[in-house]
Design an enzyme around this catalytic site. Structure first.
Site, PDB file in Angstrom:
ATOM      1  CG  HIS A 196      -2.059  -0.854   1.183  1.00 19.36           C
ATOM      2  ND1 HIS A 196      -2.623  -1.448   2.282  1.00 19.36           N
ATOM      3  CD2 HIS A 196      -2.797  -1.241   0.135  1.00 19.36           C
ATOM      4  CE1 HIS A 196      -3.647  -2.165   1.914  1.00 19.36           C
ATOM      5  NE2 HIS A 196      -3.785  -2.064   0.611  1.00 19.36           N
ATOM      6  NE  ARG A 303      -3.132  -6.009 -12.275  1.00 21.82           N
ATOM      7  CZ  ARG A 303      -2.117  -5.446 -12.930  1.00 21.82           C
ATOM      8  NH1 ARG A 303      -2.177  -4.176 -13.277  1.00 21.82           N
ATOM      9  NH2 ARG A 303      -1.047  -6.147 -13.237  1.00 21.82           N
ATOM     10  NE  ARG A 339      -6.783  -9.574 -13.778  1.00 20.46           N
ATOM     11  CZ  ARG A 339      -5.588  -9.390 -13.242  1.00 20.46           C
ATOM     12  NH1 ARG A 339      -4.533  -9.938 -13.795  1.00 20.46           N
ATOM     13  NH2 ARG A 339      -5.437  -8.655 -12.170  1.00 20.46           N
ATOM     14  CD  GLU A 438      -2.223 -14.599 -14.898  1.00 18.31           C
ATOM     15  OE1 GLU A 438      -1.486 -13.638 -14.585  1.00 18.31           O
ATOM     16  OE2 GLU A 438      -3.415 -14.657 -14.575  1.00 18.31           O
ATOM     17  CG  ASN A 461       3.436  -8.898 -13.561  1.00 13.36           C
ATOM     18  OD1 ASN A 461       4.364  -8.545 -14.270  1.00 13.36           O
ATOM     19  ND2 ASN A 461       2.371  -8.146 -13.351  1.00 13.36           N
ATOM     20  CG  ASP A 462       0.549 -14.194 -11.438  1.00  6.49           C
ATOM     21  OD1 ASP A 462       1.140 -14.298 -10.338  1.00  6.49           O
ATOM     22  OD2 ASP A 462      -0.532 -13.594 -11.571  1.00  6.49           O
ATOM     23  NE  ARG A 472       2.797 -10.525  -8.784  1.00  3.61           N
ATOM     24  CZ  ARG A 472       1.815 -10.318  -9.657  1.00  3.61           C
ATOM     25  NH1 ARG A 472       1.220 -11.347 -10.248  1.00  3.61           N
ATOM     26  NH2 ARG A 472       1.429  -9.114  -9.947  1.00  3.61           N
ATOM     27  CB  CYS A 509      -1.570  -7.165 -19.937  1.00  3.32           C
ATOM     28  SG  CYS A 509      -2.022  -8.710 -19.158  1.00  3.32           S
TER      29      CYS A 509
HETATM   30  C1  PEP Z   1       0.515 -10.758 -14.550  1.00  2.00           C
HETATM   31  O1  PEP Z   1       0.496 -11.696 -13.758  1.00  2.00           O
HETATM   32  O2  PEP Z   1       1.472 -10.509 -15.308  1.00  2.00           O
HETATM   33  C2  PEP Z   1      -0.641  -9.832 -14.642  1.00  2.00           C
HETATM   34  C3  PEP Z   1      -0.711  -8.922 -15.587  1.00  2.00           C
HETATM   35  O3  PEP Z   1      -1.602  -9.924 -13.686  1.00  2.00           O
HETATM   36  P1  PEP Z   1      -1.413  -9.432 -12.158  1.00  2.00           P
HETATM   37  O4  PEP Z   1      -0.153  -8.637 -12.068  1.00  2.00           O
HETATM   38  O5  PEP Z   1      -2.622  -8.638 -11.822  1.00  2.00           O
HETATM   39  O6  PEP Z   1      -1.341 -10.740 -11.420  1.00  2.00           O
HETATM   40 MG    MG Z   2      -1.396 -12.308 -12.900  1.00  2.00          MG
END
Ligand code: PEP
Ligand code: MG
Length: 588
Positions: A196, A303, A339, A438, A461-462, A472, A509
Site C-alpha cells: 500500500h 483489473r 479481467r 500466466e 508477472n505470474d 513476486r 499485459c
Molecule cells: C501478470 O500476472 O502478469 C498480470 C498482468 O496480472 P497481475 O499482475 O494482476 O497478477
Molecule cells: Mg497475474
C-alpha cells in the site's frame, strides 16, 4: 567496521533525490504492567473508549487527506483501518480483561494486541498477513494514546528542512502525512512495489526504495543519502562527484521527459514501419485519465480486484456495470479488456471472506474462486454483458491452467446472456473471451486453449513467479524475480507462435511490457500489442519509434541464445544501443 557506501533495495517510485536522512522509529511503546483498584475499572474502560474515538478521528482525517492528495482508492486504505480500530469483538475482549484482571487500559490492550498480532502473522491467509501493517499502525497509535502521547509527538520533520524518511516499515498513515515539499524521498526495510505504501508513494510522486534490508542499522538521522527510486540504489554520504552526477542525471531526465511529451500524439510505429497497438493497464479508476492523456489505444488489462480493496462489501452488478461503461466511454471506440476477478494470492480484500491457506499463491484464487463462487462471477459476467451493449468490451480470464475452466466460464457467460435477453435487459449477446497466459501449464497447452479463446494476453508477472518458483512479493527474492530469464523468453516465443498458428491476437499485459528493454524483446519476438502501466506509455512509445523492428528481431534472436538473464539483458542493450540512449532506457 566501516559502513557500506551503497545499499540496494527495490525501486518502487521513480525519481532521484538527495537529502539528510530522518530515521523514524515508529515502535510500540514500553507499556508497564499496571493493575488498578476495582473502583478504577470503569474509568479505565472509559479511557479505552476515548482512545478509540481519538484514533478513529485521526484515521478519518488521514483518509480525507489521502483523498485530497492521492485519490479515493488510496483513501479507502484508511476505511479498512477504521473498521479494524473499531472491531467490537476485539475491544470487548480488552474490556473483559480490564474487568477480570483489574488491569490498566494500556496493559490490557497491549496483551490482547500481542495475541492478535501473533494470530495474524502465523496465519496462512494472505488477507490477514496483508493486514499486519495496518494492524501494527492502529495498535501503535492506540498504545501511544493510552500512554498519553499525542500523534504529532511520534515523529516530526525539522521545520524548513528537506529529508529522506527512513523507517522499518512505511504504514500508509505515515506515507500520506508526508509533505512533498519537505519529504523528498522514502526508504523502508520492509515492503515491495505492491505494498500500500508503495502505491501511495507513487501516487504522491515521492521517489521511494523499499525492501532495503539493514537500512536502520546502517543509516542514522542526518546521514546524507542519494536515492534512485528506479534502480533501488541508495548511496550513503555520496561524494561530490556522485552528487554532481545525480544533478546531471536529473536535468538530462527533465530534458528527456520534454522529448517524451512530443511523442504522445504520434503513432507507436517503428522507424521501419511496424505498427504496435499500445494500450494501458488500469488498476484504479484514477488511472483512466492518465491512460487517456498518454494516448493509450484502449485498455489491455482492466483489473477488477481493486474495485473491492478496502471495502466492507463486494461491488454490486450495477456498480460494476457503471464502472465498465465509464471506462469504455473514456476510451471512445478502443477496446477495453475487462479481467474477471483475480482474487486470492495477495489480493484477498476484506469484503471477501477468504479461508486460511498454507500457500495462497498456489491456492484457491482467481478463476478457481470465480468458478466455485458462481454468484460472484455471474454478477460480474452480467455487468460485462450489460456494459458491452454497443461498446467495445472484451473479457479476459486470469490464471487459467485447464481448458475446462475456459469452457465452463464461456458456458456461464452464455447462460447469463440468455437470461438477460429473456428479462429484456439491454445487454450484448456475447463478448469475445480471451485467456491470460500466466502459468507454465497454460503455455504448454496453449494450442488447446487457443481453440476456446478469442485472444491471448500474457501475464509475465505470474508467469515469472510460477516458472521460477519465486514469490513476486518477497523483497528478499526481488533480484531473482526477472522475466528476462531464458525460461520466460523461450515461453514468450512459444506463446506467440501458438497464437499465430491459431490466428489469435496475442498481447502482453504483464509489467515486462512497461519496461523499455522488455518491450523491445517483445517487439523482436513478434508481439504487436502491448498493454502497459499508464506512466510508462510515453517511454515505451519513444523506444518503439526509435528502434527498427529489424534491430529488435536481431536483439531477440541473440537474447534467445543467451544462457542467463544477464545475457538476455546484455543482448538487448547491445542490439538497441545504436538506436537509443541506453541511459534513458534502463540503468546499467
Ligand atoms: C501478470 O500476472 O502478469 C498480470 C498482468 O496480472 P497481475 O499482475 O494482476 O497478477
Ligand atoms: Mg497475474
Amino acid at each position: 567496521m566501516s559502513r557500506p557506501h551503497m545499499l540496494r533495495g527495490i525501486g518502487v517510485s521513480p525519481g532521484v533525490a538527495w537529502a539528510p536522512a530522518l530515521v523514524v522509529r515508529l515502535d510500540f511503546p514500553d507499556v508497564p504492567d499496571r493493575t488498578v483498584g476495582a473502583e478504577e475499572v470503569p474509568g479505565e474502560i472509559r479511557r479505552l473508549q476515548a482512545a478509540v474515538r481519538v484514533v478513529v478521528g485521526h484515521l478519518t482525517k488521514l483518509g480525507q487527506r489521502a483523498l485530497e492528495r492521492a485519490g479515493p482508492e488510496e483513501s479507502r486504505i484508511f476505511d479498512a483501518q477504521i473498521l479494524m480500530a473499531q472491531d467490537a469483538d476485539f475491544l470487548a475482549s480488552v474490556e473483559q480483561l480490564i474487568r477480570n484482571n483489574q488491569l490498566s487500559a494500556e496493559t490490557a490492550y497491549e496483551f490482547k494486541a500481542l495475541e492478535l498480532r501473533q494470530l495474524f502473522s502465523g496465519s496462512g491467509s494472505a488477507q490477514l498477513r496483508d493486514r499486519l501493517a495496518d494492524l501494527h499502525a492502529i495498535q501503535m497509535r492506540m498504545l501511544h494514546r493510552l500512554m498519553g502521547r499525542k500523534e504529532e509527538e511520534l515523529w516530526s520533520i525539522p521545520a524548513g528542512e528537506q529529508v529522506i524518511v527512513v523507517a522499518h516499515e512505511l504504514a500508509p498513515g505515515l506515507t500520506v502525512q508526508l509533505d512533498r515539499e519537505h519529504v523528498v524521498g522514502l526508504i523502508s526495510e520492509e515492503g515491495t512495489n505492491t505494498s500500500h505504501a508503495a502505491i501511495l508513494a507513487h501516487s504522491l510522486g515521492i521517489p521511494a526504495v523499499m525492501g532495503l534490508s539493514g537500512a536502520l542499522d546502517e543509516i542514522r538521522s542526518g546521514t546524507v543519502l542519494l536515492l534512485d527510486g528506479q534502480s533501488g540504489a541508495v548511496v550513503l554520504e555520496p561524494t561530490r562527484a556522485e552528487l554532481e552526477d545525480a544533478r546531471v542525471r536529473v536535468s538530462r531526465r527533465q530534458r528527456f521527459e520534454m522529448q517524451l511529451e512530443g511523442v504522445l500524439q504520434e503513432p507507436a510505429a517503428t522507424p521501419d514501419g511496424v505498427v504496435i497497438t499500445l494500450m494501458g493497464n488500469v488498476d484504479l479508476p484514477d488511472e483512466i485519465d492518465a491512460a487517456v492523456s498518454h494516448g493509450a489505444e484502449g485498455v489491455g488489462l482492466l483489473r477488477t480486484e481493486f474495485l473491492v480493496t478496502g471495502r466492507a462489501t463486494m461491488p454490486t452488478e450495477d456498480e460494476q456495470t457503471g464502472y465498465f461503461q465509464r471506462v469504455a466511454h473514456a476510451f471512445g471506440g478502443h477496446p477495453v479488456v475487462i479481467r474477471s476477478y483475480d482474487l486470492g494470492g495477495d489480493k484477498f480484500p476484506a469484503a471477501f471472506k477468504a479461508p486460511a491457506e498454507a500457500n495462497p499463491f498456489l491456492g484457491w484464487r482467481s478463476i478457481r474462486v470465480c468458478l466455485d463462487r458462481p454468484e460472484l462471477f455471474r454478477a460480474q459476467l452480467r455487468a460485462v454483458l450489460r456494459a458491452a451493449h454497443g461498446r467495445n468490451i472484451q473479457l479476459m480470464l486470469p490464471l487459467v491452467t485447464r481448458v475446462e475452466e475456459v469452457v465452463r466460464a464461456r458456458e456461464m457467460l452464455a447462460e447469463e446472456a440468455a437470461a438477460l435477453q429473456a428479462a429484456g435487459v439491454r445487454a450484448a449477446d456475447t463478448v469475445p473471451v480471451g485467456v491470460m497466459i500466466e502459468t507454465p501449464a497454460a503455455v504448454v497447452i496453449a494450442d488447446l486453449l487457443a481453440r476456446e479463446s478469442a485472444f491471448f494476453s500474457v501475464g509475465t508477472n505470474d508467469l515469472t513467479q510460477y516458472t521460477m518458483a519465486v514469490d513476486r512479493g518477497n523483497a528478499r527474492l526481488a533480484a531473482r524475480f526477472t522475466p528476462m530469464h531464458p525460461s520466460i523468453v523461450r515461453q514468450l516465443r512459444t506463446i506467440r507462435e501458438c497464437g499465430a498458428a491459431a490466428g489469435l491476437p496475442v498481447s502482453v499485459c504483464g509489467e515486462m511490457a512497461s519496461d523499455p528493454l522488455g518491450a523491445v524483446l517483445l517487439l523482436g519476438l513478434g508481439y504487436r500489442r502491448l498493454s502497459v502501466a499508464p506512466p510508462a506509455i510515453p517511454l515505451v512509445k519513444w523506444v518503439i519509434r526509435n528502434v527498427p523492428e529489424a534491430a529488435a528481431r536481431d536483439a531477440a534472436e541473440r537474447a534467445l541464445a543467451a544462457t542467463d538473464a544477464a545475457g538476455v539483458v546484455a543482448a538487448l542493450r547491445e542490439g538497441i544501443g545504436g538506436h537509443v540512449d541506453l541511459r534513458m532506457v534502463s540503468p546499467p
